[in-house]
Design an enzyme around this catalytic site. Structure first.
Site, PDB file in Angstrom:
ATOM      1  CE  LYS A   1      -1.878   2.799   2.752  1.00 16.22           C
ATOM      2  NZ  LYS A   1      -1.782   4.001   1.892  1.00 16.22           N
TER       3      LYS A   1
ATOM      4  CD  GLU B   1      13.206   4.049   8.296  1.00 19.58           C
ATOM      5  OE1 GLU B   1      13.062   4.951   9.166  1.00 19.58           O
ATOM      6  OE2 GLU B   1      13.382   4.278   7.101  1.00 19.58           O
TER       7      GLU B   1
ATOM      8  CB  CYS C   1      13.208   8.739   8.057  1.00 20.12           C
ATOM      9  SG  CYS C   1      14.120   7.656   6.975  1.00 20.12           S
TER      10      CYS C   1
ATOM     11  CD  GLU D   1      10.481  12.630  11.520  1.00 20.21           C
ATOM     12  OE1 GLU D   1       9.408  12.076  11.782  1.00 20.21           O
ATOM     13  OE2 GLU D   1      11.410  12.066  10.915  1.00 20.21           O
TER      14      GLU D   1
HETATM   15  P1  NAI Z   1       2.045   8.289   8.017  1.00 17.62           P
HETATM   16  O1  NAI Z   1       2.991   7.552   8.863  1.00 17.62           O
HETATM   17  O2  NAI Z   1       0.689   8.530   8.574  1.00 17.62           O
HETATM   18  O3  NAI Z   1       1.866   7.528   6.615  1.00 17.62           O
HETATM   19  C1  NAI Z   1       2.727   6.535   6.121  1.00 17.62           C
HETATM   20  C2  NAI Z   1       1.897   5.413   5.516  1.00 17.62           C
HETATM   21  O4  NAI Z   1       1.038   4.865   6.506  1.00 17.62           O
HETATM   22  C3  NAI Z   1       0.995   5.848   4.371  1.00 17.62           C
HETATM   23  O5  NAI Z   1       0.970   4.838   3.385  1.00 17.62           O
HETATM   24  C4  NAI Z   1      -0.354   5.953   5.045  1.00 17.62           C
HETATM   25  O6  NAI Z   1      -1.423   5.768   4.151  1.00 17.62           O
HETATM   26  C5  NAI Z   1      -0.288   4.817   6.037  1.00 17.62           C
HETATM   27  N1  NAI Z   1      -1.210   4.932   7.170  1.00 17.62           N
HETATM   28  C6  NAI Z   1      -1.665   6.067   7.770  1.00 17.62           C
HETATM   29  N2  NAI Z   1      -2.482   5.764   8.797  1.00 17.62           N
HETATM   30  C7  NAI Z   1      -2.544   4.417   8.865  1.00 17.62           C
HETATM   31  C8  NAI Z   1      -3.207   3.490   9.733  1.00 17.62           C
HETATM   32  N3  NAI Z   1      -3.990   3.903  10.729  1.00 17.62           N
HETATM   33  N4  NAI Z   1      -3.021   2.186   9.526  1.00 17.62           N
HETATM   34  C9  NAI Z   1      -2.229   1.753   8.531  1.00 17.62           C
HETATM   35  N5  NAI Z   1      -1.599   2.563   7.683  1.00 17.62           N
HETATM   36  C10 NAI Z   1      -1.736   3.879   7.839  1.00 17.62           C
HETATM   37  O7  NAI Z   1       2.743   9.618   7.603  1.00 17.62           O
HETATM   38  P2  NAI Z   1       2.131  10.927   6.902  1.00 17.62           P
HETATM   39  O8  NAI Z   1       0.802  11.264   7.452  1.00 17.62           O
HETATM   40  O9  NAI Z   1       2.225  10.756   5.452  1.00 17.62           O
HETATM   41  O10 NAI Z   1       3.173  12.009   7.404  1.00 17.62           O
HETATM   42  C11 NAI Z   1       3.089  12.489   8.718  1.00 17.62           C
HETATM   43  C12 NAI Z   1       4.446  12.671   9.340  1.00 17.62           C
HETATM   44  O11 NAI Z   1       5.129  11.424   9.382  1.00 17.62           O
HETATM   45  C13 NAI Z   1       5.390  13.558   8.565  1.00 17.62           C
HETATM   46  O12 NAI Z   1       5.170  14.889   8.860  1.00 17.62           O
HETATM   47  C14 NAI Z   1       6.740  13.066   9.034  1.00 17.62           C
HETATM   48  O13 NAI Z   1       7.069  13.695  10.237  1.00 17.62           O
HETATM   49  C15 NAI Z   1       6.511  11.606   9.285  1.00 17.62           C
HETATM   50  N6  NAI Z   1       7.009  10.754   8.183  1.00 17.62           N
HETATM   51  C16 NAI Z   1       8.113   9.989   8.402  1.00 17.62           C
HETATM   52  C17 NAI Z   1       8.613   9.202   7.394  1.00 17.62           C
HETATM   53  C18 NAI Z   1       9.807   8.363   7.572  1.00 17.62           C
HETATM   54  O14 NAI Z   1      10.394   7.911   6.612  1.00 17.62           O
HETATM   55  N7  NAI Z   1      10.245   8.092   8.776  1.00 17.62           N
HETATM   56  C19 NAI Z   1       8.025   9.200   6.046  1.00 17.62           C
HETATM   57  C20 NAI Z   1       6.850  10.016   5.931  1.00 17.62           C
HETATM   58  C21 NAI Z   1       6.384  10.760   6.979  1.00 17.62           C
END
Ligand code: NAI
Ligand code: MG
Length: 491
Positions: free
Chosen positions: A177, A252, A286, A385
């Protein structure tokens, strides 16, 4: 193809017919309508992956045979490198040279795990020496099963490869996904899998919203393992969902990685790697080294040079020549980063440079490279972050103070240290509580080396042989070799 889901080797419309838009962050215009999978679609995708694992013979193929599929995928990715990179620029906003770089790494990742799949044929079973001669045993590596892979928007196709390539190499099947913010290249990967004639159900790609499709995937009893990259709050939800039926999980998550610069560092080198550590990929990384600690005697000169170089960075649409900083990925992220900047100012930090929308850029989620100093160690901008082009700088006096400050974080993904004294740099590297430590650089990432975090930055390691082990179970097979009766009940 765009408005459909890839399930069991076919493009299908979502059962409830829903869709959402994906946006080009350089002009805020919707570029495509994307299928929104619901629980019902997720169920079909998991059943397809389950059937492919249990019945298609995929896990039983030799590593050599699976390697052939992975190499075909790598080669198709290379053939489409320009197209894939351009989609990444439009969907994510990153500069084209960075996107081309990502796609090259993506192809390499499939080739790398093809090699490891072949090696697995020779290394799958290992004799285990037992303390009782009447028995012999082997430890055997087997695929963990059906994997749910949930990935973020910062390196859309590369993050897919980091999970899909080792999972397929191990003999697992996958439901992927992608992030709803950047789904375009994952759909291309599905098409590439079809062109590579990957058996139906081995890789399924479902686009959809996190709370709906993502959550359904994490709760599905047909999934054996969840592999996630993204934010800490979502990682926590995924772990909670996995706890219901004790799914294997690897996470991660985020970071607030420190970069310690000692006074004997070359100032040009230091400034270059500080810039690369936080402005590359718009700081939406990240492992970004967003907390910089500079030894006091170097601090004033370094700040002066850093500000002058940061102000020279060309900001613009990722397709323009010479652009080094593209727009942030979407409105939500843009607002989140702006709020973090406002809070930094409110809490008394000095905004040394940037922090605003660049002049002449009225649409698109553009932000100047931003440098803060004089923040307290417990302020939000130093601890949380931000995931954008915002760097925080503090001065330090000695090694012990720098180390303590660097390690004072709930995260532990990455860290960097720079010094002309290699002994000191190596010593500090060993004391940093982080899964990835760079010496005299920040960010270069290699498919061969382990990637992952300590503390709240995650669980498990991706990439390298560690990334393959992520998708393998270990089974012991123990045999009674003695001709003598066991003689416990029956004498
Ligand atoms: P997120 O962690 O919510 O999204 C990442 C993935 O998880 C997406 O595919 C999303 O559809 C999915 N997801 C969201 N809620 C879910 C749930 N309840 N159950 C299962 N899957 C779910 O991150 P988002 O909203 O895109 O970004 C928010 C913050 O996360 C950013 O501002 C940043 O600080 C952090 N982030 C960190 C990343 C990393 O590589 N460590 C990458 C992207 C965002
Ligand atoms: Mg987009």
């Amino acid at each position: 193809m765009k408005n459909q889901l890839f399930i069991n080797g076919c493009w299908v419309a979502p059962i409830k017919g829903g869709s959402f838009d994906t946006i080009d962050p350089s002009n805020e215009v919707a570029i495509a309508q994307i299928a929104a999978a619901t629980k019902e679609d997720v169920n079909l995708a998991v059943l397809a992956a389950r059937d492919a694992f249990d019945k298609s013979g995929w896990p039983e193929l030799s590593g050599k045979d699976r390697a052939d599929y992975l190499r075909r995928i790598a080669s198709l990715i290379r053939d489409k490198q320009q197209l894939l990179a351009e989609l990444e620029v439009r969907d994510n906003g990153k500069p084209l040279p960075e996107a081309l770089w990502d796609i090259g790494d993506t192809a390499y990742c499939f080739d790398f795990y093809a090699d490891l799949a072949e090696k697995l044929d020779d290394e799958r079973e290992k004799t285990v020496g037992l303390s009782d001669e009447r028995f012999s045993a082997v430890a055997r590596k087997e695929p963990v099963g059906v994997c749910g892979a949930i990935i973020p928007w910062n390196f859309p196709l590369l993050m897919a490869a980091w999970k899909v390539a080792p999972a397929l190499a191990a003999g697992c099947t996958v439901v992927l996904k992608p992030s709803e913010v950047t789904p375009l290249t994952a759909l291309q990967l599905a098409e590439i899998a079809r062109e590579a004639e990957l058996p139906p159900g081995v890789l399924n790609v479902i686009t959809g919203l996190g709370a709906e499709a993502g959550a359904a995937l994490t709760e599905h009893p047909g999934i054996d393992k969840l592999a996630f990259t993204g934010s800490v709050p979502t990682g926590r939800k995924i772990m909670q969902a996995a706890a219901a039926d004790i799914k294997n999980v690897s996470l991660e998550l985020g970071g607030k990685s420190a970069f310690i610069v000692f006074e004997d560092s070359d100032i040009t080198q230091a400034v270059e790697w500080i810039l690369f550590g936080i402005f590359w990929n718009k700081g939406e990384v990240c492992s970004a080294t967003s907390r910089v600690l500079v030894q006091r005697s170097l601090y004033p000169a370094l700040l002066e040079r850093l500000v002058s170089e940061a102000e020279r960075i060309t900001i613009g649409c990722g397709f323009e020549n010479g652009v080094l900083l593209g727009p942030l990925v979407n409105a939500t992220q843009y607002e989140k980063v702006q709020r973090a900047i406002a809070l930094g100012v409110e809490q008394g930090a000095t905004l040394l440079s940037g922090g605003r929308r660049p002049a002449g850029k009225d649409t698109g989620y553009y932000l100047q490279p931003t440098i803060f100093t004089d923040m307290s160690e417990d302020s939000a901008i130093w601890c949380e972050e931000i995931f954008g082009p915002v760097v925080c700088i503090r001065a330090f006096d000695d090694e012990a103070e720098a180390l303590a400050s660097a390690n004072r974080s709930r995260f532990g993904l990455a860290a960097a240290v720079m010094s002309a004294d290699l002994q000191r740099a190596e010593r500090v590297a060993r004391k940093l509580r982080a899964g990835i430590v760079w010496i005299n650089c920040s960010q270069p990432t290699f498919t061969e080396a382990p990637w992952g975090g300590y503390k709240q930055s995650g669980i498990g390691r991706e990439l390298g042989e560690w990334g393959l082990n992520n998708y393998l179970e270990t089974k012991q097979i123990t045999r009674y070799d003695s001709q003598q009766p066991w003689g416990w009940y029956i004498k």
